[in-house]
Design a protein around this motif. Structure first.
Motif, PDB file in Angstrom:
ATOM      1  N   GLU A  11       0.815  -1.214   0.000  1.00  0.00           N
ATOM      2  CA  GLU A  11       0.000   0.000   0.000  1.00  0.00           C
ATOM      3  C   GLU A  11       0.848   1.264   0.000  1.00  0.00           C
ATOM      4  O   GLU A  11       0.382   2.334  -0.397  1.00  0.00           O
ATOM      5  N   LEU A  12       2.108   1.132   0.451  1.00  0.00           N
ATOM      6  CA  LEU A  12       3.021   2.274   0.467  1.00  0.00           C
ATOM      7  C   LEU A  12       4.123   2.164  -0.579  1.00  0.00           C
ATOM      8  O   LEU A  12       4.464   3.154  -1.229  1.00  0.00           O
ATOM      9  N   SER A  13       4.691   0.983  -0.742  1.00  0.00           N
ATOM     10  CA  SER A  13       5.806   0.853  -1.679  1.00  0.00           C
ATOM     11  C   SER A  13       5.383   1.201  -3.100  1.00  0.00           C
ATOM     12  O   SER A  13       6.130   1.850  -3.840  1.00  0.00           O
ATOM     13  N   ARG A  14       4.173   0.798  -3.486  1.00  0.00           N
ATOM     14  CA  ARG A  14       3.724   1.057  -4.854  1.00  0.00           C
ATOM     15  C   ARG A  14       3.598   2.544  -5.150  1.00  0.00           C
ATOM     16  O   ARG A  14       4.179   3.039  -6.122  1.00  0.00           O
ATOM     17  N   PRO A  15       2.851   3.313  -4.342  1.00  0.00           N
ATOM     18  CA  PRO A  15       2.767   4.749  -4.656  1.00  0.00           C
ATOM     19  C   PRO A  15       4.071   5.499  -4.437  1.00  0.00           C
ATOM     20  O   PRO A  15       4.371   6.447  -5.155  1.00  0.00           O
ATOM     21  N   LEU A  16       4.871   5.084  -3.430  1.00  0.00           N
ATOM     22  CA  LEU A  16       6.134   5.774  -3.192  1.00  0.00           C
ATOM     23  C   LEU A  16       7.097   5.605  -4.356  1.00  0.00           C
ATOM     24  O   LEU A  16       7.843   6.522  -4.689  1.00  0.00           O
ATOM     25  N   GLY A  28      -2.761  10.961   0.080  1.00  0.00           N
ATOM     26  CA  GLY A  28      -3.209   9.579  -0.017  1.00  0.00           C
ATOM     27  C   GLY A  28      -2.245   8.622   0.657  1.00  0.00           C
ATOM     28  O   GLY A  28      -2.651   7.681   1.350  1.00  0.00           O
ATOM     29  N   MET A  29      -0.938   8.847   0.468  1.00  0.00           N
ATOM     30  CA  MET A  29       0.058   7.975   1.086  1.00  0.00           C
ATOM     31  C   MET A  29       0.112   8.173   2.597  1.00  0.00           C
ATOM     32  O   MET A  29       0.322   7.225   3.352  1.00  0.00           O
ATOM     33  N   ALA A  30      -0.086   9.423   3.047  1.00  0.00           N
ATOM     34  CA  ALA A  30      -0.121   9.675   4.491  1.00  0.00           C
ATOM     35  C   ALA A  30      -1.278   8.917   5.135  1.00  0.00           C
ATOM     36  O   ALA A  30      -1.129   8.300   6.201  1.00  0.00           O
ATOM     37  N   ASP A  31      -2.428   8.938   4.504  1.00  0.00           N
ATOM     38  CA  ASP A  31      -3.592   8.219   5.018  1.00  0.00           C
ATOM     39  C   ASP A  31      -3.321   6.715   5.069  1.00  0.00           C
ATOM     40  O   ASP A  31      -3.662   6.042   6.046  1.00  0.00           O
ATOM     41  N   ALA A  32      -2.669   6.193   4.009  1.00  0.00           N
ATOM     42  CA  ALA A  32      -2.352   4.769   3.977  1.00  0.00           C
ATOM     43  C   ALA A  32      -1.368   4.399   5.084  1.00  0.00           C
ATOM     44  O   ALA A  32      -1.535   3.371   5.762  1.00  0.00           O
ATOM     45  N   ALA A  33      -0.347   5.223   5.293  1.00  0.00           N
ATOM     46  CA  ALA A  33       0.659   4.927   6.307  1.00  0.00           C
ATOM     47  C   ALA A  33       0.065   4.961   7.709  1.00  0.00           C
ATOM     48  O   ALA A  33       0.324   4.067   8.536  1.00  0.00           O
ATOM     49  N   LEU A  34      -0.734   5.970   7.990  1.00  0.00           N
ATOM     50  CA  LEU A  34      -1.336   6.072   9.323  1.00  0.00           C
ATOM     51  C   LEU A  34      -2.348   4.952   9.549  1.00  0.00           C
ATOM     52  O   LEU A  34      -2.512   4.462  10.674  1.00  0.00           O
ATOM     53  N   GLY A  35      -3.032   4.543   8.469  1.00  0.00           N
ATOM     54  CA  GLY A  35      -3.942   3.410   8.584  1.00  0.00           C
ATOM     55  C   GLY A  35      -3.202   2.130   8.933  1.00  0.00           C
ATOM     56  O   GLY A  35      -3.652   1.336   9.764  1.00  0.00           O
ATOM     57  N   LEU A  36      -2.036   1.910   8.295  1.00  0.00           N
ATOM     58  CA  LEU A  36      -1.222   0.732   8.612  1.00  0.00           C
ATOM     59  C   LEU A  36      -0.693   0.810  10.040  1.00  0.00           C
ATOM     60  O   LEU A  36      -0.618  -0.207  10.743  1.00  0.00           O
ATOM     61  N   ALA A  37      -0.320   2.012  10.468  1.00  0.00           N
ATOM     62  CA  ALA A  37       0.179   2.174  11.835  1.00  0.00           C
ATOM     63  C   ALA A  37      -0.892   1.804  12.851  1.00  0.00           C
ATOM     64  O   ALA A  37      -0.589   1.215  13.900  1.00  0.00           O
ATOM     65  N   GLY A  38      -2.146   2.130  12.532  1.00  0.00           N
ATOM     66  CA  GLY A  38      -3.241   1.834  13.451  1.00  0.00           C
ATOM     67  C   GLY A  38      -3.492   0.358  13.650  1.00  0.00           C
ATOM     68  O   GLY A  38      -4.129  -0.047  14.626  1.00  0.00           O
ATOM     69  N   LYS A  39      -2.981  -0.466  12.745  1.00  0.00           N
ATOM     70  CA  LYS A  39      -3.162  -1.924  12.871  1.00  0.00           C
ATOM     71  C   LYS A  39      -2.133  -2.553  13.801  1.00  0.00           C
ATOM     72  O   LYS A  39      -2.216  -3.752  14.097  1.00  0.00           O
ATOM     73  N   GLY A  40      -1.152  -1.766  14.237  1.00  0.00           N
ATOM     74  CA  GLY A  40      -0.137  -2.285  15.125  1.00  0.00           C
ATOM     75  C   GLY A  40       0.888  -3.125  14.392  1.00  0.00           C
ATOM     76  O   GLY A  40       1.020  -3.056  13.170  1.00  0.00           O
ATOM     77  N   ALA A  44       4.689  -0.624  13.101  1.00  0.00           N
ATOM     78  CA  ALA A  44       3.742   0.452  13.426  1.00  0.00           C
ATOM     79  C   ALA A  44       4.458   1.780  13.667  1.00  0.00           C
ATOM     80  O   ALA A  44       3.996   2.841  13.230  1.00  0.00           O
ATOM     81  N   ALA A  45       5.585   1.744  14.370  1.00  0.00           N
ATOM     82  CA  ALA A  45       6.306   2.993  14.669  1.00  0.00           C
ATOM     83  C   ALA A  45       6.817   3.641  13.386  1.00  0.00           C
ATOM     84  O   ALA A  45       6.730   4.866  13.221  1.00  0.00           O
ATOM     85  N   LEU A  46       7.347   2.822  12.466  1.00  0.00           N
ATOM     86  CA  LEU A  46       7.827   3.356  11.195  1.00  0.00           C
ATOM     87  C   LEU A  46       6.680   3.974  10.408  1.00  0.00           C
ATOM     88  O   LEU A  46       6.821   5.086   9.871  1.00  0.00           O
ATOM     89  N   TYR A  47       5.538   3.287  10.342  1.00  0.00           N
ATOM     90  CA  TYR A  47       4.421   3.796   9.556  1.00  0.00           C
ATOM     91  C   TYR A  47       3.840   5.068  10.170  1.00  0.00           C
ATOM     92  O   TYR A  47       3.388   5.956   9.452  1.00  0.00           O
ATOM     93  N   THR A  48       3.901   5.160  11.498  1.00  0.00           N
ATOM     94  CA  THR A  48       3.451   6.390  12.149  1.00  0.00           C
ATOM     95  C   THR A  48       4.351   7.560  11.778  1.00  0.00           C
ATOM     96  O   THR A  48       3.881   8.641  11.388  1.00  0.00           O
ATOM     97  N   GLU A  49       5.651   7.344  11.893  1.00  0.00           N
ATOM     98  CA  GLU A  49       6.604   8.397  11.539  1.00  0.00           C
ATOM     99  C   GLU A  49       6.487   8.767  10.065  1.00  0.00           C
ATOM    100  O   GLU A  49       6.500   9.953   9.708  1.00  0.00           O
ATOM    101  N   LEU A  50       6.349   7.762   9.229  1.00  0.00           N
ATOM    102  CA  LEU A  50       6.231   8.000   7.793  1.00  0.00           C
ATOM    103  C   LEU A  50       4.952   8.753   7.476  1.00  0.00           C
ATOM    104  O   LEU A  50       4.952   9.713   6.686  1.00  0.00           O
ATOM    105  N   GLY A  51       3.830   8.346   8.083  1.00  0.00           N
ATOM    106  CA  GLY A  51       2.556   9.017   7.830  1.00  0.00           C
ATOM    107  C   GLY A  51       2.584  10.474   8.244  1.00  0.00           C
ATOM    108  O   GLY A  51       2.082  11.350   7.525  1.00  0.00           O
ATOM    109  N   CYS A  52       3.191  10.753   9.389  1.00  0.00           N
ATOM    110  CA  CYS A  52       3.294  12.141   9.860  1.00  0.00           C
ATOM    111  C   CYS A  52       4.130  12.981   8.897  1.00  0.00           C
ATOM    112  O   CYS A  52       3.773  14.127   8.572  1.00  0.00           O
ATOM    113  N   ASP A  53       5.236  12.420   8.441  1.00  0.00           N
ATOM    114  CA  ASP A  53       6.116  13.177   7.552  1.00  0.00           C
ATOM    115  C   ASP A  53       5.472  13.377   6.176  1.00  0.00           C
ATOM    116  O   ASP A  53       5.661  14.424   5.541  1.00  0.00           O
ATOM    117  N   LEU A  54       4.739  12.391   5.700  1.00  0.00           N
ATOM    118  CA  LEU A  54       4.040  12.543   4.420  1.00  0.00           C
ATOM    119  C   LEU A  54       2.997  13.640   4.492  1.00  0.00           C
ATOM    120  O   LEU A  54       2.831  14.421   3.544  1.00  0.00           O
TER     121      LEU A  54
END
Length: 547
Positions: A11-16, A28-40, A44-54
């Protein structure tokens, strides 16, 4: 932040891999990253940081957008991610308000009546001097219509834009004017006030174009370390560090430039002037006249006299056979028998003098490519991107249909990130992709003949070049894009590119044919081949940068 490209969720590698710019794309990528982070899970920590930065990057690309600023503030309340100086500016942008009724403005924007639109925006600024919404609209219109004097005047009069953002925008105006020294001055001031990565990348590009390569490389390296997910910065850094961005070498062997034309005498004359002024190393030019009824025959005759009959050949047809047939006709001409390569050039594409050498450099770097293409920008406003490297997205979208036609579900779509950005150098790199523009592209003649002609079902024009590329991608043969060759295209996007119902119907019908020519499974194979080629190319370049 450390990015393991092979371990990223699809969900992230393809659009990135398609790109790390464009506000809508980034959101769109920020939403995807934060959604993945929410699944634990362990990532999760990487996707949270990535989503915030996106999300932060999305705001940086459109810094007067109150909506994105609001999303960023909401995220900050949950997870503090903004430095105090950045938080203050984001809060000011969000708090500036947005008008409820935008219907009149939307009508003006649709008509592209620039003078009337600016007068209206100036009136609204006087009524609501603190509302940055009107400033954001003025910037959008000004940059896309190349109204840089108006933009400068607006920035001088507007007292509501926070100072660091005004410096950044003044830098953008200077960059668009190709006054890179002034752009560096303003970007420097903006970056010192707000430590934002996008500002550093803007500064790096301006510094490089102003002639200071070492400082530019240092800035790009720092930005790549902070945002290792932004593939545009990584690719740009690689090409500058290796010298690929300045490599100019003529293709090996003999070749020919091929044009087909119909009733564009004025544009054709200018296009041939560009070709004649370029370094063609004595290679031939062959023009097919598709039954033109204007002054095209006279233009061609005059240019053959100037170039010489041994360098220029004219093929005259009694009627317009369409783009696919014209391309096929040209590829079978006997004069090409001893040619190693051929370049298809549009009759309204204006080429730089080193265009052939730029293609030659891309051919040298990627000798096994299916085809080589370039960056195309609007001739009237070169900051507006028309075509870059295109990549495949998944289907599923229901496409609205013209009158008397049924809507259908797309089996694939093509990336449009470049339509979300102006040409600040984000796409100045070389890499494989799913398709390159048919406006200006090159083939090895042997490959072209083996691959087969352009499909006549896409006559008179539209998408025959895209289908030709995808046919190769299906079997793992990738086109290659070079953003170091910039071609300006006389056919404008937007106001000057409005089409009548017949042209729109033809384009719609041809896209339907393309969507249905291959199965959904075949398009998925193409998409996977595109993704695999992009990832492999990136990993090789990252290894080079790390060495």
């Amino acid at each position: 932040m450390i990015i393991d490209w092979k371990a990223l969720a699809p969900e992230l590698s393809r659009p990135l891999l398609k790109g790390g710019v464009g506000k809508v794309h980034l959101l769109g990528m920020a939403d995807a990253a934060l959604g993945l982070a929410g699944k634990g899970g362990p990532a999760a920590a990487l996707y949270t940081e990535l989503g915030c930065d996106l999300l932060l990057a999305a705001w940086e690309h459109d810094c007067l957008d109150g909506n994105t600023a609001g999303q960023l503030l909401a995220l900050h309340r949950i997870r503090p991610v903004l430095r105090p100086e950045v938080l203050a500016v984001v809060s000011a942008v969000h708090g500036s308000g947005k008008p409820e009724n935008q219907s009149y403005l939307n009508r003006l924007l649709q008509k592209r009546e620039t003078d009337k639109t600016f007068r209206f925006l100036e009136q609204q600024r006087e009524k609501e001097p603190g509302a940055l919404f009107w400033s954001s609209q003025a910037l959008m219109v000004g940059f896309y219509e190349a109204e840089y004097d108006r933009l400068a005047a607006w920035l001088h009069a507007d007292t509501a834009i926070p100072a660091p953002l005004k410096e950044r925008i003044m830098g953008d105006v200077a960059f668009a004017r190709e006054d890179f020294a002034t752009a560096v001055f303003h970007y420097d001031r903006a970056a010192r006030s707000l430590p934002l990565v996008t500002y550093s990348v803007r500064l790096a590009e301006a510094v490089y174009r102003a002639g200071d390569k070492p400082r530019a490389v240092a800035l790009w390296k720092a930005a790549a370390a902070q945002r290792p997910w932004c593939i545009n910065t990584l690719l740009r850094l690689h090409d500058v560090a290796t010298g690929l961005d300045t490599d100019v070498r003529l293709p090996e062997g003999r070749g020919a430039a091929l044009l087909y034309t119909w009733n564009k005498a004025e544009y054709l004359d200018r296009a041939l002037e560009c070709i004649a002024a370029s370094d063609m190393d004595g290679n031939r030019v062959i023009v097919l006249d598709n039954g033109s009824t204007d002054a095209t025959p006279d233009v061609l005759k005059a240019w053959r006299e100037r170039m010489g009959r041994d360098r220029m050949e004219i093929v005259s047809l009694p009627l317009n056979v369409g783009a696919p047939a014209a391309r096929n006709w040209l590829m079978q001409i006997k004069a090409l028998a001893d040619c190693r390569w051929v370049a298809y050039l549009d009759d309204d594409a204006m080429l730089p003098p080193d265009w052939l050498g730029r293609f030659g450099a891309a051919m040298h770097a990627y000798p096994d490519a299916l085809a080589w293409g370039c960056k195309v920008v609007d001739h009237g406003n070169p900051m507006v991107l028309q075509a870059v490297d295109l990549h495949l997205d998944e289907g599923g979208e229901v496409l609205p249909a013209p009158e008397r036609m049924e809507p259908y579900t797309r089996r694939f779509s093509v990336s449009d990130i470049h339509h979300q950005e102006l040409d600040f150098g984000w796409f100045d790199y070389v890499r494989p992709c799913a398709s390159v523009t048919g406006c200006t592209h090159m083939y090895l003649r042997e490959t072209l003949v083996e691959h087969g002609g352009f499909d006549l079902r896409f006559s008179p024009s539209q998408y025959d070049d895209l289908e030709h590329d995808l046919r190769g991608v299906l079997h793992g043969r990738m086109p290659v894009y070079t953003g170091h060759l910039r071609v300006t295209h006389m056919k404008r996007t937007g106001k000057a590119a409005r089409t009548d119902s017949g042209e729109f119907g033809n384009a719609y019908a041809n896209m339907y044919k393309l969507q249905m020519k291959y199965t959904a499974a075949e398009f998925e194979t193409m998409r996977c081949n595109d993704e695999a080629a992009g990832q492999t190319d990136l990993l090789v370049k990252l290894l080079h940068l790390d060495s």
